[in-house]
Enzyme design. Structure first.
Site, mmCIF file in Angstrom:
data_model
loop_
_atom_site.group_PDB
_atom_site.id
_atom_site.type_symbol
_atom_site.label_atom_id
_atom_site.label_comp_id
_atom_site.label_asym_id
_atom_site.label_seq_id
_atom_site.Cartn_x
_atom_site.Cartn_y
_atom_site.Cartn_z
ATOM 1 N N GLY A 14 -0.815 -10.927 9.081
ATOM 2 C CA GLY A 14 -2.274 -11.104 9.113
ATOM 3 C C GLY A 14 -3.015 -9.797 9.308
ATOM 4 O O GLY A 14 -4.031 -9.740 10.000
ATOM 5 N N SER A 41 1.523 -12.695 14.031
ATOM 6 C CA SER A 41 1.858 -12.675 15.446
ATOM 7 C C SER A 41 0.836 -11.828 16.185
ATOM 8 O O SER A 41 0.807 -10.611 16.028
ATOM 9 C CB SER A 41 3.271 -12.101 15.621
ATOM 10 O OG SER A 41 3.447 -11.727 16.957
ATOM 11 N N ILE A 44 2.444 -9.105 18.189
ATOM 12 C CA ILE A 44 2.859 -7.869 17.488
ATOM 13 C C ILE A 44 1.625 -7.069 17.080
ATOM 14 O O ILE A 44 1.592 -5.851 17.203
ATOM 15 C CB ILE A 44 3.726 -8.213 16.251
ATOM 16 C CG1 ILE A 44 5.034 -8.862 16.693
ATOM 17 C CG2 ILE A 44 4.001 -6.966 15.420
ATOM 18 C CD1 ILE A 44 5.919 -9.340 15.542
ATOM 19 N N LYS A 80 -19.414 5.520 0.757
ATOM 20 C CA LYS A 80 -18.562 6.679 0.476
ATOM 21 C C LYS A 80 -18.724 7.089 -0.982
ATOM 22 O O LYS A 80 -18.505 6.283 -1.886
ATOM 23 C CB LYS A 80 -17.098 6.297 0.770
ATOM 24 C CG LYS A 80 -16.103 7.377 0.402
ATOM 25 C CD LYS A 80 -14.670 6.936 0.678
ATOM 26 C CE LYS A 80 -13.689 7.922 0.078
ATOM 27 N NZ LYS A 80 -12.303 7.446 0.116
ATOM 28 N N LEU A 334 1.783 -2.529 3.401
ATOM 29 C CA LEU A 334 2.799 -1.618 3.929
ATOM 30 C C LEU A 334 4.213 -2.151 3.707
ATOM 31 O O LEU A 334 5.163 -1.377 3.686
ATOM 32 C CB LEU A 334 2.543 -1.373 5.417
ATOM 33 C CG LEU A 334 1.171 -0.745 5.732
ATOM 34 C CD1 LEU A 334 0.925 -0.692 7.226
ATOM 35 C CD2 LEU A 334 1.061 0.658 5.122
ATOM 36 N N THR A 345 -5.784 5.161 -0.768
ATOM 37 C CA THR A 345 -5.321 4.297 -1.855
ATOM 38 C C THR A 345 -4.590 3.019 -1.416
ATOM 39 O O THR A 345 -4.293 2.173 -2.263
ATOM 40 C CB THR A 345 -4.383 5.099 -2.781
ATOM 41 O OG1 THR A 345 -3.493 5.875 -1.977
ATOM 42 C CG2 THR A 345 -5.171 6.009 -3.680
ATOM 43 N N ILE A 347 -5.381 0.294 0.466
ATOM 44 C CA ILE A 347 -6.083 -0.985 0.297
ATOM 45 C C ILE A 347 -6.260 -1.263 -1.201
ATOM 46 O O ILE A 347 -6.122 -2.398 -1.655
ATOM 47 C CB ILE A 347 -7.411 -0.980 1.087
ATOM 48 C CG1 ILE A 347 -7.069 -1.043 2.586
ATOM 49 C CG2 ILE A 347 -8.317 -2.147 0.688
ATOM 50 C CD1 ILE A 347 -8.218 -0.849 3.527
#
Ligand SMILES: Cc1cc2nc3c(=O)[nH]c(=O)nc-3n(C[C@H](O)[C@H](O)[C@H](O)COP(=O)(O)OP(=O)(O)OC[C@H]3O[C@@H](n4cnc5c(N)ncnc54)[C@H](O)[C@@H]3O)c2cc1C
Length: 500
Positions: A14, A41, A44, A80, A334, A345, A347
């Site tokens: 999440g 979690s 975590i 940006k 990830l 880069t 996302i």
């Protein structure tokens, strides 16, 4: 619903990846799947960084039907226009903006025109032709007007935002559309004995969640795609040796800049990302060339305001999963791979993974060709961004061990060829769906002082005086247009200030 349609999607994780996937799939697959479940979690937690984005995020948000002003307020976002690079070329600061350098003249691209002018006069700055460079330097911003013919309609923009707030925003969005959330730690993964497909994940408290399609968004843990399916990791650290970062927020100071800043240091570089309520900072570094203590010290010494927390250490290895879609599991974020945030880069790669999953959405037969095509497209996407980031290190003129290593390292073959082509005649070789287009590559080449030996001979067909006048006219137009924009801070204040 087709007999073999995917009925239940289980998203594991999440963070930004998990909630972006949940939000997008809940919109697109509304009536095509019975259930979308997200397991995370809270014990975590998430990686908690990732504040600068690319303009493609706007299209992603629009595909969900999000209201941009509401999104900006809820995520403390600023606008940006690009990235300012300091210290990468010791001679000067340069900018990589979300705009080009003006239109072609008789089929000759603007950087080729500048190259010819440079050959003739040697004093013309190509950056004066980039509306985002000039506006950013002035601290000015407004969204482009809906007219591509106008200079004020010829650029794009992205956001600098609180990634944790973004995940929370998308969570609320996805839950409103029926996504079910389970808070619990996954302890194990059960595979179907006959074909090794994932059957279920096993949670603490003896809960079991089964599904047809599993989306692994478990971050660096890569619980499904690696720990369970053992897809393998392609390690790119020989080209991108930075392996750690310290991140720290600092107090907001003055007007927020409409750009992210990257400042090169002895063994890495530091980001500065202004949000509405604070500034995000981090030092990406290579642990072979600087100690963790020294790296944290460098970060704190270069903040422009008081640190609001202790620096947080993150460790990583550049690279990607050999297959980010394997059997009935697709990894995003990830869990799928990591490229340092030099060009913001990650996302974007999540958006791109979600988009391609939707395009190639499987049924329960999981036709292997779909996974093959997905992996081919994502490999190309990761590799083209990887090469673009490597170019920054390879072409930097800084002194120091890391920089000397990068200058002398053997490059990936494709990048080596690309650089040779550029050095010969300023040609930028690209594939259709590459993330960074010609103006981006040119910004980095020129910014770091890589100029080709020749230029497009078609540029010689333009009469010298006419070329000079045209380039001067463009620079004047860009300057006038940039000055007509409001200050970035005033624009936010007027239209999209977040609640205190
Ligand atoms: C130093 C750094 C700077 C970055 N800067 C940028 C940037 O400027 N721009 C950008 O686009 N990206 C940036 N990124 C990348 C960005 O942070 C990530 O791509 C993005 O946040 C997505 O993370 P994620 O969701 O994949 O993983 P995470 O945020 O780590 O989420 C993983 C999720 O999996 C869950 N999980 C893990 N194990 C279990 C388990 N056993 N049971 C249940 N749940 C579990 C966790 O609870 C969590 O919810 C940066 C990354 C780093 C490291």
């Amino acid at each position: 619903m087709a007999i073999s349609a995917v009925r239940r999607i289980v998203i594991v994780g999440g963070g930004s990846a998990g909630w972006m996937a949940a939000a997008a799939l809940s919109v697109v697959l509304q009536r095509r799947v019975e259930e979308i479940i997200l397991i995370e979690s809270s014990a975590i937690g998430t990686v908690g960084v990732g504040e600068a984005t690319l303009p493609t995020l706007r299209a992603f948000n629009a595909s969900l039907g999000l209201d941009e002003i509401d999104f900006i307020r809820k995520t403390q976002a600023t606008f940006k226009l690009g990235i300012e690079f300091r210290g990468w070329n010791p001679q000067r600061t340069f900018f990589h903006g979300f705009s080009d350098f003006g239109p072609d003249v008789r089929g000759v691209s603007p950087h080729q025109l500048c190259l010819r002018a440079r050959a003739v006069h040697d004093d013309r700055s190509y950056a004066d032709h980039s509306i985002t460079s000039v506006a950013a330097a002035l601290g000015r911003f407004a969204p482009p007007v809906p007219n591509r013919e106008s200079i004020l309609g010829s650029y794009s923009y992205a956001f600098q935002f609180d990634a944790t707030a973004y995940a929370a925003y998308l969570r609320a969005f996805a839950e409103r559309r029926g996504v079910k959330r389970i808070d619990g730690r996954i302890l194990d993964v059960r595979l179907r004995p006959e074909d090794g497909f994932i059957e279920a994940v096993l949670l603490e408290g003896e809960r079991t969640v089964s599904g047809d399609l599993f989306v692994d968004c478990s971050g660096f843990a890569a619980l499904l795609i690696e720990r369970s399916l053992r897809t393998g990791f392609e390690d790119w650290s020989k080209w991108l040796p930075c392996d750690r970062a310290f991140a720290v927020p600092s107090a907001r100071t003055g007007e927020p800049t409409p750009y992210t800043r990257s400042t090169a240091h002895e063994a890495g570089w530091q980001w500065r990302i202004p949000l509405q309520h604070r500034t995000g900072n981090g030092h990406v570094f290579c642990s072979s060339y600087v100690s963790e203590d020294a790296a944290a010290g460098t970060l704190l010494a270069h903040l422009d305001s008081e640190a609001l927390a202790h620096p947080k250490l993150l460790k990583f290895t550049a690279g990607r999963r050999r297959e980010s879609w394997k059997r009935n599991c697709v990894a995003l974020g990830l869990a799928a791979g990591f490229l340092e945030p030099l060009e913001s880069t990650s996302i974007h790669l999540i958006e791109s993974g979600i988009g391609r999953l939707i395009e190639l959405f499987p049924d329960r037969g999981f036709e292997p060709k779909l996974a093959e095509e997905y992996n081919r497209l994502m490999a190309r996407n990761y590799e083209s961004i990887r090469d673009f980031i490597i170019l920054h290190y390879w072409a930097s003129r800084r002194d120091g061990e890391l920089w000397r290593y990068c200058r002398n390292m053997p490059l990936p073959e494709g990048l080596r060829q690309q650089i040779e082509l550029f050095k010969a005649r300023g040609v930028v070789a690209l594939y259709d769906r590459d993330t960074f287009a010609e103006p981006s590559w040119v910004s980095i080449y020129f910014g770091l002082g890589v100029f080709p030996a020749g230029y497009d001979p078609m540029a010689n067909l333009i009469e010298e005086g006419a070329l000079t006048r045209e380039l001067e006219r463009r620079a004047r137009l860009v300057k006038g247009a940039a000055h007509s924009l409001p200050m970035h801070g005033s624009f936010i204040e007027k239209y999209c200030r977040a609640a205190a």
